[in-house]
Design a protein around this motif. Structure first.
Motif, PDB file in Angstrom:
ATOM      1  N   ALA A   4     -18.500   0.191  -8.627  1.00 54.22           N
ATOM      2  CA  ALA A   4     -18.224  -0.267 -10.070  1.00 54.22           C
ATOM      3  C   ALA A   4     -16.113   0.346  -9.653  1.00 54.22           C
ATOM      4  O   ALA A   4     -15.837  -0.919 -10.353  1.00 54.22           O
ATOM      5  N   ALA A   7     -14.399  -1.724  -7.241  1.00 60.64           N
ATOM      6  CA  ALA A   7     -14.063  -2.996  -7.275  1.00 60.64           C
ATOM      7  C   ALA A   7     -12.925  -3.697  -7.849  1.00 60.64           C
ATOM      8  O   ALA A   7     -12.728  -4.666  -7.860  1.00 60.64           O
ATOM      9  N   ARG A  34     -22.694  -2.025  -2.458  1.00 65.07           N
ATOM     10  CA  ARG A  34     -22.317  -1.905  -3.757  1.00 65.07           C
ATOM     11  C   ARG A  34     -21.423  -2.827  -4.534  1.00 65.07           C
ATOM     12  O   ARG A  34     -21.206  -2.989  -5.674  1.00 65.07           O
ATOM     13  N   MET A  35     -19.482  -2.392  -3.923  1.00 66.06           N
ATOM     14  CA  MET A  35     -18.954  -2.524  -4.208  1.00 66.06           C
ATOM     15  C   MET A  35     -19.007  -4.332  -4.007  1.00 66.06           C
ATOM     16  O   MET A  35     -18.501  -5.049  -4.742  1.00 66.06           O
ATOM     17  N   LEU A  38     -20.614  -6.510  -6.246  1.00 67.40           N
ATOM     18  CA  LEU A  38     -19.683  -6.415  -8.090  1.00 67.40           C
ATOM     19  C   LEU A  38     -19.032  -8.008  -7.286  1.00 67.40           C
ATOM     20  O   LEU A  38     -18.020  -8.291  -8.182  1.00 67.40           O
ATOM     21  N   ARG A  39     -18.081  -8.505  -5.767  1.00 69.77           N
ATOM     22  CA  ARG A  39     -17.429  -9.499  -5.689  1.00 69.77           C
ATOM     23  C   ARG A  39     -16.653  -9.322  -6.229  1.00 69.77           C
ATOM     24  O   ARG A  39     -15.241 -10.251  -6.829  1.00 69.77           O
TER      25      ARG A  39
END
Length: 113
Positions: A4, A7, A34-35, A38-39
């Motif tokens: 997060a 991102a 995972r990043m 989060l687009r």
């Protein structure tokens, strides 16, 4: 949490695109993956990790070539294929035994052994 934060940094930087060069594999849950989910970027691209689709809705383009990703297989990719005019592999194989410091009389293992 690290995904997060990364991102968020990507969003604040305002980059036009993000390129993933590692790809996915079984048991390979990375911060980058995972990043990407989060687009943090408007365009997200997979390049060189492997010739297969990521299967991820958050990856927009897959850079490859016609030999690795035949155009007839487009339906098997979740990403839009961006096919380069020649091989996307950027390394070349050694031409001689001397190139890899292999003795002239050394045995060379094959897949059959």
């Amino acid at each position: 949490r690290r995904a997060a934060e990364a991102a968020g940094e990507g969003n604040r930087a305002g980059g036009a695109g993000l390129i993933d060069t590692s790809g996915f594999s079984l048991g390979h849950d990375t911060v980058l993956t995972r990043m990407l989910a989060l687009r943090p970027s408007p365009v997200q691209v997979h390049y060189r990790g492997h010739p297969f689709s990521t299967g991820a809705a958050f990856v927009d383009l897959h850079v490859s070539d016609r030999a690795s990703s035949p155009p007839d297989y487009r339906t098997h990719y979740s990403e839009r294929l961006l096919l380069l005019p020649s091989s996307h592999v950027t390394h070349s194989l050694p031409a001689t035994r001397d190139d890899v410091w292999l003795a002239r009389d050394a045995a060379v293992p094959t897949r059959r052994q």
